[in-house]
Scaffold this motif. Sequence first.
Motif, PDB file in Angstrom:
ATOM      1  N   ALA A 193       0.845  -1.197   0.000  1.00  0.00           N
ATOM      2  CA  ALA A 193       0.000   0.000   0.000  1.00  0.00           C
ATOM      3  C   ALA A 193       0.880   1.247   0.000  1.00  0.00           C
ATOM      4  O   ALA A 193       0.615   2.223  -0.716  1.00  0.00           O
ATOM      5  CB  ALA A 193      -0.921  -0.003   1.223  1.00  0.00           C
ATOM      6  N   ARG A 194       1.927   1.190   0.812  1.00  0.00           N
ATOM      7  CA  ARG A 194       2.852   2.320   0.886  1.00  0.00           C
ATOM      8  C   ARG A 194       3.459   2.570  -0.498  1.00  0.00           C
ATOM      9  O   ARG A 194       3.693   3.715  -0.884  1.00  0.00           O
ATOM     10  CB  ARG A 194       3.939   2.020   1.927  1.00  0.00           C
ATOM     11  N   ALA A 195       3.677   1.494  -1.246  1.00  0.00           N
ATOM     12  CA  ALA A 195       4.244   1.631  -2.595  1.00  0.00           C
ATOM     13  C   ALA A 195       3.186   1.979  -3.647  1.00  0.00           C
ATOM     14  O   ALA A 195       3.489   2.070  -4.831  1.00  0.00           O
ATOM     15  CB  ALA A 195       4.949   0.328  -2.980  1.00  0.00           C
ATOM     16  N   GLY A 196       1.949   2.129  -3.184  1.00  0.00           N
ATOM     17  CA  GLY A 196       0.896   2.566  -4.100  1.00  0.00           C
ATOM     18  C   GLY A 196       0.346   1.490  -5.018  1.00  0.00           C
ATOM     19  O   GLY A 196      -0.282   1.775  -6.039  1.00  0.00           O
ATOM     20  N   LYS A 197       0.595   0.255  -4.649  1.00  0.00           N
ATOM     21  CA  LYS A 197       0.130  -0.827  -5.517  1.00  0.00           C
ATOM     22  C   LYS A 197      -1.344  -1.152  -5.269  1.00  0.00           C
ATOM     23  O   LYS A 197      -1.846  -0.987  -4.154  1.00  0.00           O
ATOM     24  CB  LYS A 197       0.936  -2.120  -5.252  1.00  0.00           C
ATOM     25  N   ILE A 198      -1.968  -1.659  -6.287  1.00  0.00           N
ATOM     26  CA  ILE A 198      -3.255  -2.335  -6.125  1.00  0.00           C
ATOM     27  C   ILE A 198      -2.980  -3.615  -5.342  1.00  0.00           C
ATOM     28  O   ILE A 198      -1.986  -4.293  -5.601  1.00  0.00           O
ATOM     29  CB  ILE A 198      -3.841  -2.684  -7.507  1.00  0.00           C
ATOM     30  N   ILE A 199      -3.875  -3.941  -4.398  1.00  0.00           N
ATOM     31  CA  ILE A 199      -3.580  -5.087  -3.529  1.00  0.00           C
ATOM     32  C   ILE A 199      -4.703  -6.108  -3.536  1.00  0.00           C
ATOM     33  O   ILE A 199      -5.859  -5.771  -3.323  1.00  0.00           O
ATOM     34  CB  ILE A 199      -3.329  -4.618  -2.075  1.00  0.00           C
ATOM     35  N   PHE A 200      -4.300  -7.350  -3.768  1.00  0.00           N
ATOM     36  CA  PHE A 200      -5.211  -8.491  -3.619  1.00  0.00           C
ATOM     37  C   PHE A 200      -4.695  -9.284  -2.430  1.00  0.00           C
ATOM     38  O   PHE A 200      -3.484  -9.490  -2.299  1.00  0.00           O
ATOM     39  CB  PHE A 200      -5.174  -9.410  -4.842  1.00  0.00           C
ATOM     40  N   LEU A 211      -8.390 -11.880   6.254  1.00  0.00           N
ATOM     41  CA  LEU A 211      -7.503 -10.739   6.033  1.00  0.00           C
ATOM     42  C   LEU A 211      -6.261 -10.785   6.932  1.00  0.00           C
ATOM     43  O   LEU A 211      -5.147 -10.521   6.462  1.00  0.00           O
ATOM     44  CB  LEU A 211      -8.299  -9.447   6.296  1.00  0.00           C
ATOM     45  N   ALA A 212      -6.472 -11.134   8.209  1.00  0.00           N
ATOM     46  CA  ALA A 212      -5.362 -11.010   9.160  1.00  0.00           C
ATOM     47  C   ALA A 212      -5.499 -12.022  10.278  1.00  0.00           C
ATOM     48  O   ALA A 212      -6.465 -12.785  10.323  1.00  0.00           O
ATOM     49  CB  ALA A 212      -5.369  -9.594   9.740  1.00  0.00           C
ATOM     50  N   VAL A 213      -4.523 -12.021  11.171  1.00  0.00           N
ATOM     51  CA  VAL A 213      -4.602 -12.929  12.318  1.00  0.00           C
ATOM     52  C   VAL A 213      -5.227 -12.257  13.536  1.00  0.00           C
ATOM     53  O   VAL A 213      -5.424 -12.912  14.561  1.00  0.00           O
ATOM     54  CB  VAL A 213      -3.222 -13.518  12.695  1.00  0.00           C
ATOM     55  N   SER A 214      -5.497 -10.962  13.436  1.00  0.00           N
ATOM     56  CA  SER A 214      -6.154 -10.279  14.547  1.00  0.00           C
ATOM     57  C   SER A 214      -6.922  -9.083  14.020  1.00  0.00           C
ATOM     58  O   SER A 214      -6.666  -8.601  12.912  1.00  0.00           O
ATOM     59  CB  SER A 214      -5.128  -9.804  15.575  1.00  0.00           C
ATOM     60  N   LEU A 215      -7.837  -8.606  14.856  1.00  0.00           N
ATOM     61  CA  LEU A 215      -8.647  -7.458  14.452  1.00  0.00           C
ATOM     62  C   LEU A 215      -7.780  -6.214  14.323  1.00  0.00           C
ATOM     63  O   LEU A 215      -7.936  -5.433  13.380  1.00  0.00           O
ATOM     64  CB  LEU A 215      -9.776  -7.248  15.474  1.00  0.00           C
ATOM     65  N   ASP A 216      -6.851  -6.035  15.242  1.00  0.00           N
ATOM     66  CA  ASP A 216      -5.958  -4.873  15.198  1.00  0.00           C
ATOM     67  C   ASP A 216      -5.219  -4.804  13.876  1.00  0.00           C
ATOM     68  O   ASP A 216      -5.187  -3.772  13.208  1.00  0.00           O
ATOM     69  CB  ASP A 216      -4.900  -4.977  16.315  1.00  0.00           C
ATOM     70  N   GLU A 217      -4.624  -5.921  13.547  1.00  0.00           N
ATOM     71  CA  GLU A 217      -3.866  -6.008  12.311  1.00  0.00           C
ATOM     72  C   GLU A 217      -4.761  -5.693  11.106  1.00  0.00           C
ATOM     73  O   GLU A 217      -4.371  -4.948  10.197  1.00  0.00           O
ATOM     74  CB  GLU A 217      -3.353  -7.435  12.181  1.00  0.00           C
ATOM     75  N   ALA A 218      -5.957  -6.272  11.119  1.00  0.00           N
ATOM     76  CA  ALA A 218      -6.881  -6.054  10.008  1.00  0.00           C
ATOM     77  C   ALA A 218      -7.232  -4.569   9.893  1.00  0.00           C
ATOM     78  O   ALA A 218      -7.337  -4.023   8.786  1.00  0.00           O
ATOM     79  CB  ALA A 218      -8.142  -6.894  10.200  1.00  0.00           C
ATOM     80  N   ALA A 219      -7.435  -3.944  11.037  1.00  0.00           N
ATOM     81  CA  ALA A 219      -7.785  -2.518  11.024  1.00  0.00           C
ATOM     82  C   ALA A 219      -6.627  -1.701  10.453  1.00  0.00           C
ATOM     83  O   ALA A 219      -6.821  -0.787   9.627  1.00  0.00           O
ATOM     84  CB  ALA A 219      -8.131  -2.055  12.437  1.00  0.00           C
ATOM     85  N   GLN A 220      -5.424  -2.011  10.893  1.00  0.00           N
ATOM     86  CA  GLN A 220      -4.248  -1.293  10.367  1.00  0.00           C
ATOM     87  C   GLN A 220      -4.105  -1.488   8.860  1.00  0.00           C
ATOM     88  O   GLN A 220      -3.823  -0.546   8.123  1.00  0.00           O
ATOM     89  CB  GLN A 220      -2.973  -1.791  11.062  1.00  0.00           C
ATOM     90  N   MET A 221      -4.288  -2.695   8.430  1.00  0.00           N
ATOM     91  CA  MET A 221      -4.176  -2.986   6.999  1.00  0.00           C
ATOM     92  C   MET A 221      -5.221  -2.209   6.207  1.00  0.00           C
ATOM     93  O   MET A 221      -4.933  -1.651   5.138  1.00  0.00           O
ATOM     94  CB  MET A 221      -4.390  -4.480   6.736  1.00  0.00           C
ATOM     95  N   THR A 222      -6.423  -2.179   6.720  1.00  0.00           N
ATOM     96  CA  THR A 222      -7.515  -1.522   6.009  1.00  0.00           C
ATOM     97  C   THR A 222      -7.249  -0.024   5.907  1.00  0.00           C
ATOM     98  O   THR A 222      -7.469   0.604   4.857  1.00  0.00           O
ATOM     99  CB  THR A 222      -8.851  -1.825   6.700  1.00  0.00           C
ATOM    100  N   THR A 223      -6.763   0.530   6.976  1.00  0.00           N
ATOM    101  CA  THR A 223      -6.376   1.941   6.939  1.00  0.00           C
ATOM    102  C   THR A 223      -5.260   2.154   5.905  1.00  0.00           C
ATOM    103  O   THR A 223      -5.307   3.083   5.094  1.00  0.00           O
ATOM    104  CB  THR A 223      -5.869   2.382   8.337  1.00  0.00           C
ATOM    105  N   ALA A 224      -4.300   1.266   5.932  1.00  0.00           N
ATOM    106  CA  ALA A 224      -3.137   1.419   5.043  1.00  0.00           C
ATOM    107  C   ALA A 224      -3.524   1.393   3.566  1.00  0.00           C
ATOM    108  O   ALA A 224      -2.953   2.129   2.752  1.00  0.00           O
ATOM    109  CB  ALA A 224      -2.117   0.309   5.330  1.00  0.00           C
ATOM    110  N   VAL A 225      -4.504   0.573   3.217  1.00  0.00           N
ATOM    111  CA  VAL A 225      -4.847   0.412   1.798  1.00  0.00           C
ATOM    112  C   VAL A 225      -5.926   1.390   1.329  1.00  0.00           C
ATOM    113  O   VAL A 225      -6.403   1.290   0.189  1.00  0.00           O
ATOM    114  CB  VAL A 225      -5.303  -1.031   1.470  1.00  0.00           C
TER     115      VAL A 225
END
Lengths: 352, 352, 352, 352
Positions: B86-93, B98-112
Motif C-alpha cells: 500500500a505504501r508503494a501505491g500498488k493495487i492489492i489483492f 484478512l489477518a490474524v487479529s482485528l488490530d492487524e486487520a484494522a491497520q491494513m484496512t487503513t493502510a490500503v
Amino acid sequence: MIGSGSIARAHSNAFHQVARFFDVPFEVSTKVVCARDQGKLEAFADRWGWLEKALEWQSVIERNDIDVVDIAVPNAMHAPIAVAAARAGKIIFCEKPLAVSLDEAAQMTTAVASVPNLVWFNYRRVPAIALAKRWIEEGRLGEIFHFRGYYFNQSGVDPAKGKTWRYRKSEAGSGAIGDLLSHLLDCARYLIGYVAEVSAMTHTFTPNREVDDAVLVMARFANGSLGSFEASRFGVGRRNGLGFEIYAAKGNLAFDLEDMDRLEFFDANDPPPLQASRNLLVTGPDHPYSSNFWKPGHLIGYEHTFIATLGDFLSALAEGKEFHPNFQDGLEVQKLIASVEASAGSGLWTKT
Amino acid sequence: MIGSGSIARAHSNAFHQVARFFDVPFEVSTKVVCARDQGKLEAFADRWGWLEKALEWQSVIERNDIDVVDIAVPNAMHAPIAVAAARAGKIIFCEKPLAVSLDEAAQMTTAVASVPNLVWFNYRRVPAIALAKRWIEEGRLGEIFHFRGYYFNQSGVDPAKGKTWRYRKSEAGSGAIGDLLSHLLDCARYLIGYVAEVSAMTHTFTPNREVDDAVLVMARFANGSLGSFEASRFGVGRRNGLGFEIYAAKGNLAFDLEDMDRLEFFDANDPPPLQASRNLLVTGPDHPYSSNFWKPGHLIGYEHTFIATLGDFLSALAEGKEFHPNFQDGLEVQKLIASVEASAGSGLWTKT
Amino acid sequence: MIGSGSIARAHSNAFHQVARFFDVPFEVSTKVVCARDQGKLEAFADRWGWLEKALEWQSVIERNDIDVVDIAVPNAMHAPIAVAAARAGKIIFCEKPLAVSLDEAAQMTTAVASVPNLVWFNYRRVPAIALAKRWIEEGRLGEIFHFRGYYFNQSGVDPAKGKTWRYRKSEAGSGAIGDLLSHLLDCARYLIGYVAEVSAMTHTFTPNREVDDAVLVMARFANGSLGSFEASRFGVGRRNGLGFEIYAAKGNLAFDLEDMDRLEFFDANDPPPLQASRNLLVTGPDHPYSSNFWKPGHLIGYEHTFIATLGDFLSALAEGKEFHPNFQDGLEVQKLIASVEASAGSGLWTKT
Amino acid sequence: MIGSGSIARAHSNAFHQVARFFDVPFEVSTKVVCARDQGKLEAFADRWGWLEKALEWQSVIERNDIDVVDIAVPNAMHAPIAVAAARAGKIIFCEKPLAVSLDEAAQMTTAVASVPNLVWFNYRRVPAIALAKRWIEEGRLGEIFHFRGYYFNQSGVDPAKGKTWRYRKSEAGSGAIGDLLSHLLDCARYLIGYVAEVSAMTHTFTPNREVDDAVLVMARFANGSLGSFEASRFGVGRRNGLGFEIYAAKGNLAFDLEDMDRLEFFDANDPPPLQASRNLLVTGPDHPYSSNFWKPGHLIGYEHTFIATLGDFLSALAEGKEFHPNFQDGLEVQKLIASVEASAGSGLWTKT
C-alpha cells in the motif's frame, strides 16, 4: 380371497384399511381365505383377520354370503378361478398379470363381462402417478415426445430362485415380461395412451431358465409419442425400481417407485432462469389421495396403493361407474405382452 | 504474486484466464512470483507462466513495472506485505482471512485506503451464490427468517496435520474460524446483511492443538433474521462442504459447494400443488456469469470463482467503481471473528 | 485450428491450459486460427490468444511451422481438411462425429494412418467416466448385464433452429444421431466393448426437418451385455443430459453429465444392510485426473475434459504410444451410426 | 383413548394394525374413545372402529374393562389425565411433549412410576433412526464429533394459526420448543446421550403471539460431542422437515423425515476412492422393522412409526422389560426444554 403369499398380505391389509381412509358405502368383511397348505393358511388367517379358512377355493366360490372373489395366486390359476367366480356372479379382483396367455386373458375378460371387476395394477394409485395422469389430462405437459419406462429388480440373479413358480413358464407365463413389464405397460397405457407398434428383444442370462430375465421394447404410441420400456430381474442394486421419465412440449416428469412419495416436474412455462426440476413431495395439499391419508409432509408407502385402488373401486361400484384398471385393461396389457413376445421372436416391428 | 502454494495456483490460473471469459480493459501480465523455497519457486513459475522469480517479496514490491501485488501466503504474512504494498501505491489483492487479529486487520484496512483492493472471498462469485444475492435484492425471497450456514471438511482429523502453519496460532490466527467460518461470515454479510450480535462456542478435539477445530455460532442480524453458523475440520466425509439454507417469507434456498453449479429454490408463490424445491442448474440462461463461461448445461468449477472475482474487479477498476469484497469487507469479517472469539471465551452474547 | 464457433473456444482453452495441469513434453503454441468471417475471426483470435489469423484453411495447412491441425468446423468439412492435413503430414485433431458418412470416415481414417490423430470424444476424460472404465477393467463390476445410455437436450424444440447447419443433412450428416448418439456410442464402446447388432428407430418431430430429432437403439454387445441407447433433441428440460446406467453382477453405476463430478456406485459386495448407491464426488483422492486439477472437493467442469484429452494425447505422443479415441475409434462409431441408420430404415436387426 | 384430532387418527390406526405386523401376545381392542364434541366424536369413532364413545374422560378412566389409557389431547390436558389414569392403575400412553412445564412433568412421572407407560416419541421407530442407533451402539461410527438436528415446518407463517391451542401458552406450554424441538431433543438423547449444557435463543416472528416461533440451541453432550438444534415454524417450504447429520470419527450419517425410508451413510473405513455417502433404502434386508412390514424395496410411511412403537411396547410388556421412550424419557426431554428456556431467557449457558 384365494392365496396366502406376500401379495395376499397386501390385499388383506387393503380390505381392513379401506374404510379408515375412504368413504366406503359398503361393509367390507374379510370372510374366507383359501390356500392349500393348512399350516400356512391358519397362520395367515389369524394374522390377517380372516373369519374362515378353506383349503379348496371351489368349495367357497359359490357361497351366497360371498360377494367378492379376490385372486392372489400364481398366474396360471387366475383363469379357472376368475371364470368360475364370474359364473357364480361374483365381483372379481385379480392380481396382475391377468393371465399366462392372450387366449386365456380374452376368455377371462369375456367371462367377467357381466360382473364388476378389477385387476390389481396398483401403481396407478401411487399419488405421484395419479398426479402425472391428472396433469397430462389437463394439458399441463402438452404434446408428449418421449415416455421412458423401466422396472429393475435383482430377483433373477440368484440361480436358486429358478425353483419358484415365477420361473416356470407353465405357471408364470413369462419372466420379467409378466412380472415387471406388465406394470410398465399398464402405466404407459394409463398415462400416454394406445401403443400402436413395438419392437422388442428378450434375454435370459441364466442357463436353462425357462422364462425371460430381461426385456427391452421400443414403441410408437398412436398419438405419435415414442416409447422405450426396459424391465429386468438382473438390475443389481434395485429392489423395486419401477420408474419413468416423460419429455413433453411443456416440461418433463420423472418418477421412481423407490421414492414413491416424490414426483420430479420440470415446467417449461417457468421463466428461463427459474427452469429446473421440482422435487415434489406429493403428500398434499391438492395431490391425489392426500386428503385420504395423513397430513402434508407425512409419507405413505406401498400398502396405500392397494387401499386407494380398493377405495376407488368401491366408490365406482356404489355410483355405478366403470372402474379402471379392470379385466379389459388387463387384456389390453396382455395383448401388448403378446406383441412384445412376437416381436422378440421375429425381430420385426409388430403392430399391436 | 507472493506465494506458491495451492491457493497461488488458483490465483495464477485466474490471471491467465480472466481475459478469455471477461472483457478486460487491461493487459494482465504475470510478471513476478515470490517464494522462499527456490526449488518450488522454479517449478511453480514454470508451470504457471510467471515471467520472473524472486525469493524475497521486499525486493520486488516497489518495482515501477508492477501494478498489483497479490498476497497468497499464510495469514500472519498478510499484514506486512499489504502495508508495504500500500505504501508503494500498488493495487492489492489478499487471501482471506484478512489477518490474524482485528488490530492487524484494522491497520491494513487503513493502510490500503488509497489503493484499489480486493480480498479473495471468492465464493461470492459462485454463480449460485450470486444468484441468491440477486434474488434477495430483487425481493424474490421476501423477509428472511433463517440463515443456516455450515462449512465442514475433514482436514483436522489427521493429527499429523498439526504441523502445518494452519494449526499454529501465531501463523494462522485461528483454526476453523479463520479458515472456514470466515467464508460463511462473508457469505452471510453479503446475502443477509449486518450481523448484530452473536453467541458462540469453540472446541478443539485434538489434544494440544493450538487452534479451534470447530466453532458454532447463533446470531441475530440487524434486519431481524436469525442466523446459525457451524464450521468444523472434523466433518468426516466432507471435502469442501460449505453451504447454507435460507428460509424466507416467499420461499427457501439451499446451496452446497460440493454441488456448486446447483441452487435449490422453493418458491412459495407457486400454486400449492406445485410447491417444491427446484434443483436449478445455474449455468444459464440468465444466471450470473453464464454468458462468460460455457453454454447452458456445461459445468464450471472451483477455478471459475477466482476468474469471476478478478473479472469483476478489473471492470470495477476500469469504471472507477468500488469493488467488493475489499479490505473493508475483510475487516468486517474480522470484527465478526473477534466477536465470535469473545463470545466463545465469555459464554455471553456479544454485540458486534 | 480451423473454426471459431463454440467448440473452437473449448479447444483453444485446452491448448492454453494443458501445460498448467499436465506434464507436457512439448511447447504448445496457438499459432494460426482460420475462419471465413473476418469480423468474428478477429474477435475470436484476440480473445483466445491466437497469434495469426487466416480466412482460408488451405493457405496454412501446409506451413512448415505448423505441426498440428485441429478441425473444429461443421461435420461436412471434416473430411477435406483432414485428408489435406494428412497429406501434409500434420498431426490431426478432429471434432466428432468424424464424418457425414461411413465412406467418408473410412477414407479419412485411411488418409491419416501415418500421422498421429485424435477425435474429440472428450467425454471419455470426464473423471467419472474414466473411473467407470478403470473399475470395469479391474473387474470390480463383474459381468455386465445392462448398459443404458441416454443423451437428451432440448435444442430441437425451437423450429427456428432448423436454419443452422446442424439441421441440414448435407452439412451435419444426421441430427441427434451424429450430434448426440455418437457420444453415447463412443462411451458404450469404451466402457463395454464391441456392439454386435442393433435395432433402431428414428423420428423427426418437426415437419420438414431434414434430420432426425430422436433415435432409439436396442443393442447386443459381443460380450453378451444388453444395450439401450436413446438420444433426442426433444428432451425438454435437459441442457446437456448425457448419462448412463450400468447393471452388472457385482454392482451398478450411474452417471449424468449435468452432475459430471459425481459417479453413483452400488457395490453388491457390501454386506446386505449396507448395500446402497454411493454418491461419489470424483475429485480425488485416487480418481482419474484428480492429481492434475484441484484439491479433492474442488470441482472441475466441461473444459477440463478437453484439457485432459489433450494432456493424454501429448503424453502418448511423447512416449510413442497409441492414443484413443483416434480416427479408428471415430470410424468404428461411424460404422455403428451406419448400422443404426440402416436398422431404422429397414425395421430389422442389423449386424454391425 | 382420549382425543379425536389428527394424532388420534395415527394412534387408532396403530391399535388396529399392530397385530398384523408384530407378534402381539395380547388382544388389542379399541374399546372407548372420548372427546368433547359429540358430532366429531361420532364420526371419529365410526371411522376408526371404536366400540364405544364418551364425552367425558373421567367417566371411563376407572372402568375395569379398560387396561390402557391413551392420551391424545392438547398438552395442558396430559397431566390431569395421566395422574388420574395412574391412580386407577392403568397402563398409560401419552402424546409428546409430556407436559407444559417441568413441574407438571415431574409430578406425572412420579405418578406413573408403578404402571407401564409410554410417551409417543414415535420417531425413534423410524427404521432409519433405529438403524442409526444400532450402528452408534455397535461402534460403527466411533467417537461422535457433531450432532446437528433440525426440525422445520411452515405452520407458523399463517397468522390465522394463532387461534389454535398450539399457539396459546396455557394450553401448549411453548411453541416450536414443545412441538418440534422436543422430538429433536429426544432423538439426540436416544442417539448421542446425555446433554450436559445448552445455550439457546428463541424468537417469535409473529406480533402478539404468546409462544416461540423458532428456537436455536448449541449444546455440549456429556460424552464430548457438540450439538446444534434448530427448530422453527417459519421453515417455509418444509412440511415435516425433521432431520439430523452426525459427524463421527468413522463416518457420517444424515437423515430427513421427508425421505424417511432413507439413511445417508458415509463410511470412513471404505478405501479412499470409494468413500462417499451411501443413500440407503432402509427397507431391508436386515434393517430395523424390515421383517415386520413389506418386502425390501417396498416403502413404509408415517403411520408405521406408531405401529412399531406400540409393537415394541407390547413385546416389552409381555417380557416384563422396561420400554423406552417412557415418562422418564419424557421428563428428561422436559428438563432439557426447561434448560433451553432458561438459557434463552438469560443469554447464558445453562447446565441441564
